[in-house]
Design a protein around this motif. Structure first.
Motif, PDB file in Angstrom:
ATOM      1  N   THR A 290       2.322  12.444  -0.774  1.00 38.63           N
ATOM      2  CA  THR A 290       2.774  11.534   0.339  1.00 38.63           C
ATOM      3  C   THR A 290       3.142  12.276   1.476  1.00 38.63           C
ATOM      4  O   THR A 290       3.575  11.770   2.681  1.00 38.63           O
ATOM      5  CB  THR A 290       4.250  10.903  -0.018  1.00 38.63           C
TER       6      THR A 290
ATOM      7  N   LYS B 191       3.974  10.928   5.294  1.00 41.29           N
ATOM      8  CA  LYS B 191       5.175  11.132   5.953  1.00 41.29           C
ATOM      9  C   LYS B 191       4.982  11.885   7.326  1.00 41.29           C
ATOM     10  O   LYS B 191       5.525  11.426   8.255  1.00 41.29           O
ATOM     11  CB  LYS B 191       6.019  11.882   5.186  1.00 41.29           C
TER      12      LYS B 191
ATOM     13  N   TRP C 228      -1.399   1.483  -4.279  1.00 41.75           N
ATOM     14  CA  TRP C 228      -1.285   2.539  -3.392  1.00 41.75           C
ATOM     15  C   TRP C 228      -2.374   2.728  -2.517  1.00 41.75           C
ATOM     16  O   TRP C 228      -3.658   2.794  -3.001  1.00 41.75           O
ATOM     17  CB  TRP C 228      -0.824   3.880  -4.279  1.00 41.75           C
TER      18      TRP C 228
ATOM     19  N   PHE D 187       3.508   2.239  -0.836  1.00 48.08           N
ATOM     20  CA  PHE D 187       4.696   2.870  -0.159  1.00 48.08           C
ATOM     21  C   PHE D 187       5.532   2.377   0.613  1.00 48.08           C
ATOM     22  O   PHE D 187       6.506   2.929   1.340  1.00 48.08           O
ATOM     23  CB  PHE D 187       3.807   4.398   0.527  1.00 48.08           C
TER      24      PHE D 187
ATOM     25  N   ARG E 120       7.676   0.060   0.489  1.00 48.33           N
ATOM     26  CA  ARG E 120       9.229  -0.073   0.281  1.00 48.33           C
ATOM     27  C   ARG E 120       9.839   1.357   0.170  1.00 48.33           C
ATOM     28  O   ARG E 120      11.060   1.266   0.076  1.00 48.33           O
ATOM     29  CB  ARG E 120       9.095  -0.556  -1.134  1.00 48.33           C
ATOM     30  N   GLU E 121       9.169   2.387   0.501  1.00 51.18           N
ATOM     31  CA  GLU E 121       9.944   3.536   0.312  1.00 51.18           C
ATOM     32  C   GLU E 121      10.913   3.773   1.746  1.00 51.18           C
ATOM     33  O   GLU E 121      10.468   3.415   2.587  1.00 51.18           O
ATOM     34  CB  GLU E 121       9.071   4.915   0.173  1.00 51.18           C
ATOM     35  N   THR E 122      12.029   4.458   1.503  1.00 51.92           N
ATOM     36  CA  THR E 122      12.958   4.728   2.848  1.00 51.92           C
ATOM     37  C   THR E 122      12.237   5.434   3.862  1.00 51.92           C
ATOM     38  O   THR E 122      11.995   5.227   5.110  1.00 51.92           O
ATOM     39  CB  THR E 122      14.098   5.496   2.374  1.00 51.92           C
ATOM     40  N   TRP E 123      11.565   6.524   3.608  1.00 54.03           N
ATOM     41  CA  TRP E 123      10.739   7.401   4.162  1.00 54.03           C
ATOM     42  C   TRP E 123       9.823   6.747   5.056  1.00 54.03           C
ATOM     43  O   TRP E 123       9.223   7.001   6.240  1.00 54.03           O
ATOM     44  CB  TRP E 123      10.225   8.766   3.745  1.00 54.03           C
TER      45      TRP E 123
ATOM     46  N   THR F  76       7.457  -5.087  -3.293  1.00 57.03           N
ATOM     47  CA  THR F  76       7.175  -4.493  -2.116  1.00 57.03           C
ATOM     48  C   THR F  76       7.190  -5.753  -1.164  1.00 57.03           C
ATOM     49  O   THR F  76       6.523  -5.874   0.104  1.00 57.03           O
ATOM     50  CB  THR F  76       5.864  -3.843  -1.859  1.00 57.03           C
TER      51      THR F  76
END
Length: 737
Positions: A170, A174, A197, A201, A203-206, A233
């Motif tokens: 990732t 990022k 994928w 991704f 849904r990820e906080t980052w 998601t």
């Protein structure tokens, strides 16, 4: 005599026909192009085009099999940027598509609108081809990661119509997100409950709401059988058309394809439209706008199949959340809370509203600028209506006057309500009475020294002014003859008195106030809380045998209104207004039972300055009004009454309004303000003619009735020269059963 057509005229006619045919052909071709791009209609993208948003100035990177730069949809557009090849084969700048997938995807994003083939959603966006899949459509995360690092800072949006079953590294995503990139990724075509994928991704906080996962629906907005669902998601998942979409392909041709790979560029194009209209938006803001404006599909709210729902460009181009602007001193003003109800005296405000003079720049929750027309919040001049005529002619009021034993006069106005009033009845009305006290007045008998006292509620205009004289009593009921400046104190309680002067003159003085407590307002029925106002009045009267003259000065202070105009928010006028006025009135008894009256009044209200409203000031306002009235009684039957009146309501004859508003943004997105000055003198002069006749009548059963008819004609309503004239007729029968 007939002229024969010359060769030149025939040539011109032929040329005109040729041009018309070409225009028709071009229009037909453009229509055919749009019809083949049915996904544009499905997501309502034409609403963006109407606002000038076409994707221009936005760069969309296409991470795919490359792009067919020889295709007519791209070759002559001037919007292709130099991309890179990370597929592992070919030169580093060889981004030519030899598989077809990338060209199809790129066309859905930004194919030209040229009346040929089809068109992309953002047909003026710049395209940055990044070849991360080889000529067989295969690749790996290392290739896409290298492309993400390369486009960070160069592109606004990355379209990733690709994916896999494993998350992978990732760090590149990022990095790109940290550089402000918006990533639009396909959910996958395996019919699974969750996206693949890299879409998952999101849904990820980052991810910082900068990844949009995209599923596919058909032309009926039903989820495609092959499309992965929103699953875990859902809050970052939208759907777009992805079944049977026609787009550019290899060579010079076009192809119809299906998949979430096709739905994804439709969303990328929509994001580019938003970004092109508001270039200062961050990536997460663009994504959120698409999320919150999507059309809900499936189960209500965010669901595990459709996520947020179908993207809706039309809604995305509209304000989201509160729409606000700012005053000169930086105060935030909600546009929907900015309202004004102009009185006839300030009818020029309605003229300003009609002529688009109240347009400002406002902002939504994402600080996107929109043009807001505050003129829509200006109340239109009230048309003649039955309710208004009933109010003017004492709809359900029973007025009685009693002369007490000591010579004093007591006047009562009683209201018959629609339903039994909740308030306790007044003692002198009786416990079971449905009547309710609306107004009253008391005038003491003049003492030996000529002094008299008066007080009351709601009947001030029967004590002050022309109708407070012996001759003027016959003119009571003609509301047009009342002093209009005392009318700025609605439903007033009053107290006053008078004393004789030399030469037959009489001096009257008093005070008026509308600031009664709510408990009293409830008891007295017709009283409404319309803002507090007070007035002082001084008057000279002279009564002759058949003539009466009146000259008065009044000083009025309004709180919460300005010359009767109610306002709030960004259109708020001064919190209080002080008006001084002079009124002249005269009455004549023409013959027994006939009386004629005339009144003219002139006022001045000082100007003010304010920094809390968009209306930053008014200059001094000069106003005037006039009226004529004729009344006859007992003409044809005992107790009948005829009245005729002609009047001009209070009207501004001088005065200006000053505004300071946000009028635009500079190239850096900073607000630009402008000052506007407009006249408050209206374009027309309203004149109201009223004719009424009433008489008692007795039914065969002996039941007494009161019959009356009122005809009203009004020209240039609200002092608007272009307003159509109005007419109204009221026929009424009143009785107690």
């Amino acid at each position: 005599m007939h002229r024969r057509p010359t060769a030149l005229s025939l040539a011109i006619a032929a040329l005109a026909c040729l041009v018309a045919a070409q225009v028709h052909a071009q229009t037909a071709a453009a229509t055919a192009e749009l019809n083949r791009s049915n996904y544009i209609t499905q997501i309502k993208a034409s609403a963006a085009y109407a606002l000038g948003a076409t994707g221009k100035g936005v760069t969309v990177a296409v991470l795919d099999t490359g792009l067919n730069n020889k295709h007519g949809e791209f070759a002559a557009s001037g919007r292709l940027l130099t991309g890179s090849n990370f597929s592992g084969s070919g030169a580093a700048t060889d981004t030519m598509d030899r598989q077809g997938h990338g060209s199809h995807v790129a066309g859905l994003i930004g194919a030209s609108r040229n009346s040929i083939g089809m068109m992309g959603v953002a047909f003026e966006a710049s395209l940055l081809p990044m070849k991360v899949l080889n000529d067989k459509g295969a690749g790996n995360t290392g290739m896409s990661d290298a492309a993400l690092r390369a486009i960070a800072g160069r592109a606004d949006i990355a379209n990733m119509s690709l994916g896999g079953s494993q998350p992978g590294d990732t760090s590149a995503m990022k990095y790109a997100i940290g550089k402000g990139l918006l990533i639009v990724a396909a959910a996958g075509n395996d019919g699974l409950a969750n996206p693949g994928w890299p879409a998952r991704f999101a849904r990820e906080t980052w991810a910082n709401n900068q990844i949009i996962a995209v599923g596919a629906v058909d032309s009926r907005n039903v989820i495609a059988s092959f499309s992965n669902r929103a699953g875990d998601t859902a809050a970052w998942f939208v759907v777009a058309p992805g079944v049977g979409l026609t787009s550019s392909y290899l060579g010079t041709g076009y192809a119809s394809m299906s998949g979430t790979s096709m739905a994804t560029p439709v969303v990328s194009g929509a994001a580019a439209l938003i970004k092109s209209r508001w270039k200062t938006l961050r990536a997460d803001q663009v994504a959120n706008i698409l999320f919150v404006t999507a059309t809900d599909l499936g189960a209500p709210g965010i669901d595990a199949v459709y996520g947020r729902g179908l993207i809706n460009v039309e809604k995305a181009m509209q304000p989201v959340g509160n729409v606000t602007t700012t005053s000169w001193n930086g105060r935030t003003i909600k546009v929907l809370d900015s309202k004004i109800n102009p009185s006839p005296a300030l009818g020029g405000i309605w003229t300003l509203a009609k002529n688009s003079g109240l347009k400002v720049i406002a902002f939504d929750d994402y600080q996107r600028d929109f043009q807001a027309d505050l003129g829509a919040n200006v109340t239109k001049p009230q048309a003649l209506s039955l309710d208004q005529m009933l109010a003017e002619h004492s709809g359900r009021l029973q007025v009685t006057e009693q002369v007490l034993a000591d010579g004093s006069r007591f006047t009562l106005a009683l209201q018959m309500p629609e339903v039994q009033p909740a308030a306790a009845p007044l003692p002198f009305l009786g416990r079971n009475s449905q009547q309710k006290l609306a107004a009253f007045g008391y005038v003491s008998r003049a003492k030996d020294d000529g002094l008299e006292q008066a007080f009351g509620l709601g009947l001030a205009n029967q004590y002050f002014g022309l109708t407070g004289t012996a001759t003027g009593e016959a003119l009571r009921g003609i509301s047009a003859l009342a002093n209009p400046y005392l009318g700025l104190v609605p439903n007033a309680a009053y107290a006053g008195g008078s004393l004789p002067l030399a030469g037959g003159l009489r001096l009257k003085a008093g005070v008026l106030s509308s600031g009664l407590k709510p408990a009293w307002q409830g008891q007295f029925g017709l009283l409404a809380d319309s803002g507090r106002a007070e007035a002082a009045v001084v008057e000279l009267q002279r009564q002759f045998t058949h003539t009466a003259l009146s000259l008065s000065w009044s000083g009025t202070q309004e709180r919460g209104a300005y010359l009767g105009t109610q306002s709030a928010g960004g259109l708020a006028l001064a919190g209080q207004a002080r008006t001084q006025a002079i009124s002249f009135a005269a009455g004549w008894q023409l013959a027994p039972g006939w009386a004629l009256g005339a009144q003219a009044a002139f006022g001045r209200t000082p100007g003010y300055l304010s920094a809390d409203s968009l209306i930053t000031g008014l200059s001094a306002q000069r106003t005037q009004s006039w009226s004529l009235g004729l009344a006859g009684a007992n003409r044809w039957v005992d107790g009948d009454r005829l009245t005729l009146s002609l009047s001009q309501p209070m009207r501004a004859v001088s005065g200006q309004l000053q505004m300071n508003v946000v009028s635009g943004l500079d190239e850096f997105g900073m607000q630009q303000r402008s000052q506007r000055i407009a006249s408050l003198v209206p374009t027309g002069r309203e004149q109201l003619l009223e004719l009424s006749y009433g008489r008692p009548y007795k039914l065969a059963s002996g039941q007494p009735l009161w019959l009356d008819a009122v005809l009203a004609l009004r020209s240039q309503p609200g002092h608007q020269a272009d307003a159509p004239s109005e007419a109204a007729l009221m026929l009424r029968a009143q009785g107690r059963f």
